[in-house]
Scaffold this motif. Structure first.
Motif, PDB file in Angstrom:
ATOM      1  N   PRO A 100       0.827  -1.217   0.000  1.00 56.89           N
ATOM      2  CA  PRO A 100       0.000   0.000   0.000  1.00 56.89           C
ATOM      3  C   PRO A 100       0.861   1.267   0.000  1.00 56.89           C
ATOM      4  O   PRO A 100       1.893   1.327   0.662  1.00 56.89           O
ATOM      5  N   LEU A 101       0.411   2.252  -0.736  1.00 50.64           N
ATOM      6  CA  LEU A 101       1.062   3.559  -0.803  1.00 50.64           C
ATOM      7  C   LEU A 101       0.505   4.458   0.289  1.00 50.64           C
ATOM      8  O   LEU A 101      -0.673   4.357   0.633  1.00 50.64           O
ATOM      9  N   ASP A 102       1.336   5.341   0.802  1.00 50.39           N
ATOM     10  CA  ASP A 102       0.842   6.330   1.750  1.00 50.39           C
ATOM     11  C   ASP A 102      -0.005   7.347   1.001  1.00 50.39           C
ATOM     12  O   ASP A 102       0.346   7.774  -0.103  1.00 50.39           O
ATOM     13  N   ALA A 103      -1.124   7.727   1.611  1.00 51.06           N
ATOM     14  CA  ALA A 103      -2.025   8.697   0.995  1.00 51.06           C
ATOM     15  C   ALA A 103      -2.583   9.626   2.057  1.00 51.06           C
ATOM     16  O   ALA A 103      -2.848   9.218   3.191  1.00 51.06           O
TER      17      ALA A 103
ATOM     18  N   LEU B 245     -10.132   0.612  -0.131  1.00 49.51           N
ATOM     19  CA  LEU B 245      -9.016   1.560  -0.027  1.00 49.51           C
ATOM     20  C   LEU B 245      -7.760   0.947   0.570  1.00 49.51           C
ATOM     21  O   LEU B 245      -6.647   1.218   0.133  1.00 49.51           O
TER      22      LEU B 245
ATOM     23  N   PHE C  48      -3.870   1.675  -0.243  1.00 40.69           N
ATOM     24  CA  PHE C  48      -3.329   2.854   0.444  1.00 40.69           C
ATOM     25  C   PHE C  48      -3.273   2.665   1.953  1.00 40.69           C
ATOM     26  O   PHE C  48      -4.149   2.046   2.550  1.00 40.69           O
ATOM     27  N   ARG C  49      -2.241   3.257   2.566  1.00 40.25           N
ATOM     28  CA  ARG C  49      -2.170   3.476   4.003  1.00 40.25           C
ATOM     29  C   ARG C  49      -2.734   4.895   4.156  1.00 40.25           C
ATOM     30  O   ARG C  49      -2.108   5.865   3.745  1.00 40.25           O
ATOM     31  N   VAL C  50      -3.911   5.008   4.701  1.00 44.85           N
ATOM     32  CA  VAL C  50      -4.671   6.259   4.683  1.00 44.85           C
ATOM     33  C   VAL C  50      -4.365   7.100   5.918  1.00 44.85           C
ATOM     34  O   VAL C  50      -4.588   6.663   7.051  1.00 44.85           O
TER      35      VAL C  50
ATOM     36  N   TRP D 295       3.237  12.103  -0.953  1.00 41.09           N
ATOM     37  CA  TRP D 295       2.232  11.052  -0.906  1.00 41.09           C
ATOM     38  C   TRP D 295       1.149  11.338  -1.940  1.00 41.09           C
ATOM     39  O   TRP D 295       1.036  12.453  -2.459  1.00 41.09           O
ATOM     40  N   THR D 296       0.314  10.365  -2.166  1.00 43.93           N
ATOM     41  CA  THR D 296      -0.874  10.519  -3.002  1.00 43.93           C
ATOM     42  C   THR D 296      -1.917  11.289  -2.210  1.00 43.93           C
ATOM     43  O   THR D 296      -2.055  11.104  -1.000  1.00 43.93           O
TER      44      THR D 296
ATOM     45  N   LEU E   5      -5.873  11.802  -1.807  1.00 45.97           N
ATOM     46  CA  LEU E   5      -7.202  11.256  -2.096  1.00 45.97           C
ATOM     47  C   LEU E   5      -8.183  12.417  -1.977  1.00 45.97           C
ATOM     48  O   LEU E   5      -8.435  12.912  -0.872  1.00 45.97           O
TER      49      LEU E   5
END
Length: 171
Positions: free
Chosen positions: A3-6, A25, A29-31, A96-97, A99
Motif C-alpha cells: 500500500p502507498l501512503d495517501a 481503499l 493505500f495506508r490512509v 504522498w498521493t 485522495l
C-alpha cells in the motif's frame, strides 16, 4: 502490492463512503488524515445531538481499528477549505498521493505536482485490478453523477470503457 501512503481529504471520504468503496481503499493505500479533515467528516457535536452520519461512523470504526493514521501538516496551505488545505499540504510535504474528489483543489494539486486520486479514478483502479466487474465500475460511475464533476466521471468512464473493450467485457 505494498500500500502507498495517501493523505485523505473530506471530499474523497464522504463520496467513497456514500457509494461503498471505502473498504477497498486499504488494499491500495495506508490512509492518513489530519485533524481538520476528521472534524469535517465527523460533523456532529455529541454534546448537541446523538446523530452520527454513516460516513462519520465508518471513519470512527476504521480509526478505532487502526486503519486510519493521524498526520498533521508542517505548513498548512491557505487555500480552499481547511481540510483540503491541510490534506494537500500533507501530501505535498511527504510526496504522498492525495485522495480528493473536489475538482478545483484536485486540479490545483495536480498542477503543483501532487499525485491525486479522485473517487472515479479509484473505481477504475478497482476494475483494472479485477477487484470489481465492468458492470460494477459503470454503476459506481453512474452513482457519482450527483456529487462529482462530470469531467472526472467522463475521464474515468473513457478509461473503464477502453479497458473493458480491451478485455472483451463490453459484449
Amino acid at each position: 502490492m505494498t500500500p502507498l501512503d495517501a493523505s485523505l481529504d473530506t471530499s474523497f471520504w464522504n463520496i467513497a463512503a456514500q457509494i461503498g468503496v471505502v473498504p477497498y481503499l486499504f488494499s491500495f493505500f495506508r490512509v492518513h488524515y489530519c485533524t481538520a479533515v476528521k472534524q469535517e467528516i465527523v460533523t456532529t457535536d455529541p454534546g448537541e445531538t446523538s446523530l452520527i452520519y454513516p460516513q462519520a461512523m465508518l471513519f470512527r470504526l476504521l480509526q478505532e481499528d487502526g486503519r486510519l493514521y493521524l498526520m498533521e501538516p508542517d505548513k498548512p496551505l491557505n487555500l480552499f477549505g481547511t481540510g483540503e488545505a491541510h490534506a494537500m499540504a500533507v501530501a505535498r510535504e511527504r510526496s504522498w498521493t492525495l485522495l480528493i474528489n473536489d475538482v478545483r483543489p484536485l486540479q490545483f494539486a495536480q498542477a503543483a505536482g501532487i499525485n491525486c486520486v479522485a473517487v472515479p479514478d479509484f473505481c477504475v483502479l478497482l476494475y483494472s485490478q479485477r477487484r470489481i466487474t465492468y458492470s460494477a465500475v459503470a454503476g459506481y460511475l453512474r452513482r457519482l453523477a450527483p456529487t462529482t464533476s462530470p469531467a472526472l466521471i467522463d475521464q474515468a468512464r473513457r478509461l473503464a470503457n477502453a479497458l473493458a473493450d480491451e478485455r472483451g467485457d463490453m459484449k
